[in-house]
Motif scaffolding. Structure first.
Motif, short mmCIF file in Angstrom:
data_model
loop_
_atom_site.label_atom_id
_atom_site.label_comp_id
_atom_site.label_asym_id
_atom_site.label_seq_id
_atom_site.Cartn_x
_atom_site.Cartn_y
_atom_site.Cartn_z
N PHE A 59 0.86 -1.18 0.00
CA PHE A 59 0.00 0.00 0.00
C PHE A 59 0.90 1.23 0.00
O PHE A 59 1.56 1.53 0.99
N ASP A 61 0.31 4.60 -1.03
CA ASP A 61 -0.18 5.98 -1.04
C ASP A 61 0.21 6.66 0.27
O ASP A 61 -0.34 6.35 1.33
N PHE A 64 -2.36 8.48 2.95
CA PHE A 64 -3.25 7.78 3.87
C PHE A 64 -2.50 6.67 4.59
O PHE A 64 -1.54 6.10 4.07
N GLN A 69 -6.06 3.03 3.48
CA GLN A 69 -5.87 2.58 2.10
C GLN A 69 -6.57 1.24 1.86
O GLN A 69 -7.15 1.02 0.79
N HIS A 72 -10.22 1.84 1.38
CA HIS A 72 -10.42 2.41 0.05
C HIS A 72 -10.33 1.31 -1.02
O HIS A 72 -11.08 1.32 -2.00
N TYR A 73 -9.42 0.39 -0.84
CA TYR A 73 -9.23 -0.73 -1.77
C TYR A 73 -10.50 -1.58 -1.84
O TYR A 73 -10.99 -1.91 -2.93
N SER A 274 -0.91 -1.64 -4.70
CA SER A 274 -2.32 -1.25 -4.62
C SER A 274 -2.67 -0.05 -5.48
O SER A 274 -3.82 0.11 -5.89
N LYS A 275 -1.70 0.82 -5.76
CA LYS A 275 -1.97 2.06 -6.49
C LYS A 275 -1.11 2.13 -7.74
O LYS A 275 0.09 1.99 -7.66
#
Length: 311
Positions: A59, A61, A64, A69, A72-73, A274-275
């Motif tokens: 993760f 980002d 956050f 995160q 959000h995922y 994740s991003k």
């Protein structure tokens, strides 16, 4: 390499199931249909404190915390739903029909074990069932360009700090706003100050009659707009299909995908982060689904039998 992906997906599925049970438990305890984000993340913070570095680094980002995160995922995948004001709820379990006719279920309270992707493979559709292109809307490049062309306006206060222009050789960034061609389309970047903070904004733009016509690009649409403008110049990207042992397949991209294609791929594949991931691991029997999901992006497939990576 394969084991790393499998371990990450196993942990994601474990915590996904745990979060959904937490939401159900809190809703029953407080006789409500929604749970505040903080109730869940405070528990995840304690659990994640003992997690592996590999899982936490997944993760990426920095805006956050990892627990936020993760929520959000799950929300992006439709496993849970954001109701606004940082309240979440659990939607009913439903099945998604993939392009090859196979079904996966989401929002199940049963633990998803032993596979890549967050969707649970199932042999039948559930009472609530969606086609994959109903689960997420997949606008074509042509329709997205028409949408933003129709919104163009010269009523703006924009002073761009960066311009992206497109030609037959690709897309290029420039901090020098000059040499524009009349009638041509661009992406303009702008840093707007809000108090002491800077907020980046992206605009779809056309240079016409010595002035800018612009339309602000909505959050989440930037990647698709940029790909559409590359496609307009016949500059489509490619992806590699790398076959590994035991039926595993790695899908590697030059650039990140639009969010809709990301969400669909994560049903049946595990991204490398994740991003903005650029690599996914899946099984060879899911390749037809992968190809169908990516068809809307007009990507060219390159097959690589051995990329020097071993299981």
């Amino acid at each position: 390499m394969t084991n790393e992906y499998l371990i990450i997906q196993q942990k994601i599925n474990h915590y996904s199931c745990y979060v959904k049970h937490l939401i159900v438990g809190f809703c029953e305890e407080f006789q409500t249909n929604k749970v505040h984000l903080r109730r869940v993340t405070s528990i995840l913070e304690r659990l994640f404190a003992n997690e592996s570095i590999a899982f936490l680094n997944y993760f990426v980002d920095e805006k956050f915390t990892v627990p936020v995160q993760f929520i959000h995922y799950l929300n992006a995948q439709g496993e849970i739903i954001h109701l606004g004001n940082t309240y979440y709820t659990l939607p009913p379990e439903r099945s998604i029909r993939l392009p090859n006719g196979q079904y996966v279920s989401i929002s199940s309270l049963q633990l998803n074990i032993g596979q890549l992707g967050i969707g649970q493979l199932t042999t039948h559709k559930l009472p609530i069932s969606l086609e994959y292109d109903e689960y997420v809307f997949l606008p074509t490049f042509e329709s997205i360009l028409k949408l933003y062309k129709d919104k163009l306006s010269n009523h703006h206060d924009i002073e761009p700090s960066e311009m992206i222009f497109f030609n037959e050789n690709g897309s290029f960034k420039s901090s020098k706003i000059k040499n524009m061609q009349d009638g041509e389309f661009y992406i303009l970047k702008f840093e707007r100050l809000i108090g002491s903070k800077s907020k980046p904004e992206n605009y779809f733009a056309q240079w016409k009659n010595n002035e800018w016509l612009v339309a602000q690009i909505k959050n989440g649409m930037y990647t698709r707009v940029r790909m559409a403008l590359r496609d307009r110049k016949n500059m489509n990207s490619n992806y590699k299909v790398i076959k590994h042992q035991q039926g595993f397949v790695e899908i590697k991209f030059q650039y990140s995908l639009p969010k809709e294609e990301e969400v669909l791929l994560r049903l049946i594949a595990t991204p490398n982060e994740s991003k903005w991931p650029k690599s996914y691991l899946t099984k060879e029997n899911q390749l037809s689904n992968v190809r169908a999901i990516l068809a809307n992006c007009k990507l060219k497939e390159l097959e690589v039998k051995n990329d020097g990576i071993h299981n």
